[in-house]
Motif scaffolding. Structure first.
Motif, PDB file in Angstrom:
ATOM      1  N   ASP A  63       9.348   8.646   2.277  1.00 35.11           N
ATOM      2  CA  ASP A  63      10.180   9.802   2.583  1.00 35.11           C
ATOM      3  C   ASP A  63      10.092  10.049   4.097  1.00 35.11           C
ATOM      4  O   ASP A  63       9.267  10.832   4.560  1.00 35.11           O
ATOM      5  CB  ASP A  63       9.676  11.012   1.787  1.00 35.11           C
ATOM      6  N   ALA A  64      10.941   9.354   4.854  1.00 33.40           N
ATOM      7  CA  ALA A  64      10.903   9.438   6.319  1.00 33.40           C
ATOM      8  C   ALA A  64      11.173  10.856   6.810  1.00 33.40           C
ATOM      9  O   ALA A  64      10.545  11.310   7.765  1.00 33.40           O
ATOM     10  CB  ALA A  64      11.910   8.462   6.930  1.00 33.40           C
ATOM     11  N   ALA A  65      12.090  11.561   6.169  1.00 33.36           N
ATOM     12  CA  ALA A  65      12.451  12.913   6.613  1.00 33.36           C
ATOM     13  C   ALA A  65      11.254  13.858   6.566  1.00 33.36           C
ATOM     14  O   ALA A  65      11.120  14.739   7.418  1.00 33.36           O
ATOM     15  CB  ALA A  65      13.594  13.463   5.763  1.00 33.36           C
ATOM     16  N   ASN A  66      10.391  13.662   5.576  1.00 31.92           N
ATOM     17  CA  ASN A  66       9.217  14.517   5.427  1.00 31.92           C
ATOM     18  C   ASN A  66       7.919  13.824   5.837  1.00 31.92           C
ATOM     19  O   ASN A  66       6.838  14.366   5.617  1.00 31.92           O
ATOM     20  CB  ASN A  66       9.123  15.031   3.986  1.00 31.92           C
ATOM     21  N   ARG A  67       8.056  12.636   6.418  1.00 34.13           N
ATOM     22  CA  ARG A  67       6.928  11.853   6.930  1.00 34.13           C
ATOM     23  C   ARG A  67       5.802  11.714   5.897  1.00 34.13           C
ATOM     24  O   ARG A  67       4.639  11.952   6.170  1.00 34.13           O
ATOM     25  CB  ARG A  67       6.429  12.433   8.254  1.00 34.13           C
ATOM     26  N   ARG A  68       6.206  11.299   4.694  1.00 39.59           N
ATOM     27  CA  ARG A  68       5.279  11.083   3.586  1.00 39.59           C
ATOM     28  C   ARG A  68       5.572   9.733   2.940  1.00 39.59           C
ATOM     29  O   ARG A  68       6.714   9.277   2.953  1.00 39.59           O
ATOM     30  CB  ARG A  68       5.444  12.141   2.491  1.00 39.59           C
ATOM     31  N   GLU A  81      -1.281   6.678  12.264  1.00 39.05           N
ATOM     32  CA  GLU A  81      -1.383   6.452  13.703  1.00 39.05           C
ATOM     33  C   GLU A  81      -0.104   5.913  14.336  1.00 39.05           C
ATOM     34  O   GLU A  81       0.166   6.193  15.497  1.00 39.05           O
ATOM     35  CB  GLU A  81      -2.558   5.512  13.990  1.00 39.05           C
ATOM     36  N   GLN A  82       0.669   5.140  13.590  1.00 38.50           N
ATOM     37  CA  GLN A  82       1.895   4.581  14.151  1.00 38.50           C
ATOM     38  C   GLN A  82       3.135   5.354  13.719  1.00 38.50           C
ATOM     39  O   GLN A  82       4.015   5.617  14.519  1.00 38.50           O
ATOM     40  CB  GLN A  82       2.026   3.097  13.782  1.00 38.50           C
ATOM     41  N   ALA A  83       3.188   5.715  12.428  1.00 40.05           N
ATOM     42  CA  ALA A  83       4.391   6.361  11.897  1.00 40.05           C
ATOM     43  C   ALA A  83       4.320   7.887  11.969  1.00 40.05           C
ATOM     44  O   ALA A  83       5.323   8.550  11.757  1.00 40.05           O
ATOM     45  CB  ALA A  83       4.635   5.904  10.463  1.00 40.05           C
ATOM     46  N   GLY A  84       3.137   8.441  12.226  1.00 33.93           N
ATOM     47  CA  GLY A  84       3.012   9.894  12.318  1.00 33.93           C
ATOM     48  C   GLY A  84       3.161  10.604  10.986  1.00 33.93           C
ATOM     49  O   GLY A  84       3.694  11.719  10.916  1.00 33.93           O
ATOM     50  N   ALA A  85       2.666   9.991   9.922  1.00 36.19           N
ATOM     51  CA  ALA A  85       2.748  10.608   8.596  1.00 36.19           C
ATOM     52  C   ALA A  85       1.979  11.926   8.572  1.00 36.19           C
ATOM     53  O   ALA A  85       0.980  12.085   9.280  1.00 36.19           O
ATOM     54  CB  ALA A  85       2.179   9.663   7.537  1.00 36.19           C
ATOM     55  N   ILE A  86       2.462  12.851   7.746  1.00 37.23           N
ATOM     56  CA  ILE A  86       1.729  14.108   7.568  1.00 37.23           C
ATOM     57  C   ILE A  86       0.926  14.094   6.269  1.00 37.23           C
ATOM     58  O   ILE A  86      -0.016  14.867   6.122  1.00 37.23           O
ATOM     59  CB  ILE A  86       2.655  15.343   7.614  1.00 37.23           C
ATOM     60  N   ILE A 126      -4.083  12.348   0.932  1.00 35.69           N
ATOM     61  CA  ILE A 126      -4.802  12.474   2.198  1.00 35.69           C
ATOM     62  C   ILE A 126      -3.787  13.053   3.172  1.00 35.69           C
ATOM     63  O   ILE A 126      -2.661  12.557   3.264  1.00 35.69           O
ATOM     64  CB  ILE A 126      -5.313  11.113   2.715  1.00 35.69           C
ATOM     65  N   ILE A 127      -4.168  14.130   3.870  1.00 33.41           N
ATOM     66  CA  ILE A 127      -3.263  14.720   4.844  1.00 33.41           C
ATOM     67  C   ILE A 127      -3.713  14.337   6.250  1.00 33.41           C
ATOM     68  O   ILE A 127      -4.852  13.903   6.463  1.00 33.41           O
ATOM     69  CB  ILE A 127      -3.148  16.252   4.673  1.00 33.41           C
ATOM     70  N   ALA A 128      -2.804  14.483   7.197  1.00 30.96           N
ATOM     71  CA  ALA A 128      -3.047  13.993   8.561  1.00 30.96           C
ATOM     72  C   ALA A 128      -4.337  14.536   9.167  1.00 30.96           C
ATOM     73  O   ALA A 128      -5.073  13.792   9.825  1.00 30.96           O
ATOM     74  CB  ALA A 128      -1.851  14.326   9.450  1.00 30.96           C
ATOM     75  N   SER A 129      -4.646  15.810   8.944  1.00 31.76           N
ATOM     76  CA  SER A 129      -5.851  16.388   9.540  1.00 31.76           C
ATOM     77  C   SER A 129      -7.127  15.785   8.958  1.00 31.76           C
ATOM     78  O   SER A 129      -8.187  15.845   9.585  1.00 31.76           O
ATOM     79  CB  SER A 129      -5.863  17.911   9.360  1.00 31.76           C
ATOM     80  N   GLU A 130      -7.045  15.173   7.778  1.00 33.90           N
ATOM     81  CA  GLU A 130      -8.206  14.534   7.152  1.00 33.90           C
ATOM     82  C   GLU A 130      -8.384  13.081   7.588  1.00 33.90           C
ATOM     83  O   GLU A 130      -9.443  12.493   7.359  1.00 33.90           O
ATOM     84  CB  GLU A 130      -8.061  14.573   5.622  1.00 33.90           C
TER      85      GLU A 130
END
Length: 193
Positions: free
Chosen positions: A87-92, A123-128, A175-179
């Motif tokens: 889900d690129a729009a929601n970076r998931r 790190e590359q795609a900026g997933a949340i 797993i969320i980005a802050s983790e």
């Protein structure tokens, strides 16, 4: 594409974007352990691998990237894993469709596969967020997901109808980005000899 469809290389494995050239090596890998016999797992049979690969390749054109897992020590294809429901729009994205030959289960293979996949996403795609799903009764898969550092979000009851007609309760982890920094350190520590 939000996620680059490229090979990912670590110390133990190389994740190669899935192609038809991987069909026969994956047939050899799936025969080792006969994972399809586990009623709660979604592992293809040897005969189903050609269609499994073709469907994964078609999904890659829509952004769901599947990989053949190659052992760097032996050079053999030892399993497969993929990003799906990207889900690129929601970076998931979800990580799943993972199975390995019996010869490499309980080794560093899965740990490094997840380290490479999660690293690319965060790190590359900026997933949340990254999600994992498994059958409630797949205790081995649940334990492996929890060892990664993923947290259980909940259980989707009667979520899917299995091939045998039974209902699958699906356990959802994320797993969320802050983790990610702590999860990465955990995975790196597991890779140490």
């Amino acid at each position: 594409m939000w996620i680059e469809n490229e090979a990912l290389t670590g110390q133990v494995v190389t994740l190669e974007p899935l192609t038809e050239a991987h069909i026969e090596p994956l047939q050899r890998a799936v025969a080792d352990g006969e994972g399809w016999k586990l009623w709660y797992a979604s592992v293809p049979t040897v005969a189903a691998i050609p269609e499994y690969v073709r469907q994964a390749m078609a999904a890659a054109e829509r952004g769901d990237i599947a990989y053949a897992v190659r052992s760097r020590a032996s050079g053999d294809i030892v399993g497969t894993t993929r990003y799906y429901n990207v889900d690129a729009a929601n970076r998931r994205a979800m990580i799943g469709y993972t199975w390995y030959a019996a010869a490499v289960r309980r080794s560093a293979v899965n740990t490094e596969c997840k380290l490479l996949l999660l690293g690319q996403l965060f790190e590359q795609a900026g997933a949340i967020a990254v999600e994992f799903r498994t059958h409630f009764f797949n205790q081995a898969s649940r334990a492996a997901i929890e060892r990664l550092g993923a947290k259980q979000d909940g259980i989707l009851r009667n979520h899917q109808i299995m091939a045998d007609g039974s209902y699958r309760d699906t356990v959802v982890y994320s797993i969320i980005a802050s983790e990610w920094p702590a999860v990465k350190n955990n995975l790196l520590s597991k890779m140490q000899p």
